[in-house]
Design an enzyme around this catalytic site. Sequence first.
Site, short mmCIF file in Angstrom:
data_model
loop_
_atom_site.label_atom_id
_atom_site.label_comp_id
_atom_site.label_asym_id
_atom_site.label_seq_id
_atom_site.Cartn_x
_atom_site.Cartn_y
_atom_site.Cartn_z
N HIS A 92 0.85 -1.19 0.00
CA HIS A 92 0.00 0.00 0.00
C HIS A 92 0.88 1.24 0.00
O HIS A 92 1.94 1.25 0.63
CB HIS A 92 -0.91 0.01 1.23
N ASP A 100 -7.80 -4.25 -0.70
CA ASP A 100 -8.35 -4.46 -2.04
C ASP A 100 -8.29 -5.93 -2.45
O ASP A 100 -9.18 -6.44 -3.13
CB ASP A 100 -7.57 -3.62 -3.06
#
Length: 429
Positions: A306, A364
């Site tokens: 991330h 995600d």
Amino acid sequence: MSGTTSQLQIDGKTVDMAIKTGSIGPSVIDIAKLYAQTGMFTYDPGFTSTASCESQITYIDGDEGVLLYRGYPIEQLAEHGDFLETCYLLLEGELPTAVQKADFDYRVTRHTMVHEQMARFFQGFRRDAHPMAVMVGSIGAMSAFYHDSTDISDPYQRMVASMRMIAKMPTLAAMAYKYTVGQPFVYPLNSLDYTSNFLRMCFAVPAEEYKVNPVLSRALDRIFILHADHEQNASTSTVRLAGSSGANPFACIAAGTACLWGPAHGGANEAALKMLEEIGSVDNIPKYIAKAKDKNDPFRLMGFGHRVYKNYDPRAKIMQKTTHEVLNELGIKDDPLLDVAMELERIALSDSYFIEKKLYPNIDFYSGITLKAMGFPTSMFTALFALARTVGWIAQWKEMIEDPSQRIGRPRQLYTGAPQREYTPIGRR
């Protein structure tokens, strides 16, 4: 609050700049007067080292893997609360009492229907339009239907617009889904909670009774909580920038929705699932792991690591548990795509390459798997993200509007084009 000062030396000239300290997190250097004092701007592509505003809503510590809504850890909110409680917290700054919660839930529930003319508005889209295209258009169109809540200088109208968007976004998202699959719209049902109502509007059909699965409803509610806000990300910054011009709230949320559509932002879970489809089977995983480790190979593993979280994404820990709950509830054990996902998860959590580079599965990765298992097509993933993020956008927009220091956004640039030159008539070129 201001603390000490810092000094910048340019061409022998010393400039004093105040250092401002927040309640937690890094301090900032106030460069608001830098151009006036030096004739220079700062250069910060992507604004990765620039605080664009002062906010009391969300705090992220990417190094430690911390996400707080109004000071409350995301883990506690997702475990013990529900999405509408999180909405109230983000908007009002405090967790609601039982009376406040009941009133808030009642008001949201009874604003879920959209103007009946909006059903005809949907017919202007192609039948195979992407749900996000429909969402961007229909959210912006709300300003044409609700003229009585577009005056941003009126606190009451701001409140009404906020409630309308939180309440109607699930209805619009469900309508976008139904339209693209060719099924009739399903009206909201006031006896159901927020997330159960949304699931029914998406998956019920007039021909038969629909019963909401409480495990799936709770899982989706948790997904909404995890996506409700995430500090000054690209779409939130877009909402604030659009709002700084005085645009109506529906236009601002439509702008944020359009920004969210990008594959590097809200479309990341859709991209992660497409990657799983590309890998295809567990047998192909070693080849793709080798490609991911090869610096000269353009292939990248989507759904891992991330930009903000340099450690483990705290939302991913919650989503990991939620994903397995959903898969167990649905009895999904022989889906090739999910087999690939689970093996990739195992490798990422045990392979030294992934551990050293901190390429852990992010939210995600897990949310894409979960939403697919629930029956949502990949084209709906970003629309669900927009539904959840709406309350964060509204809270950030509201905070910006009420900030006395707020000014219209106007980033600067480093110009590298042609210097001034004379116009040449076309016959002499």
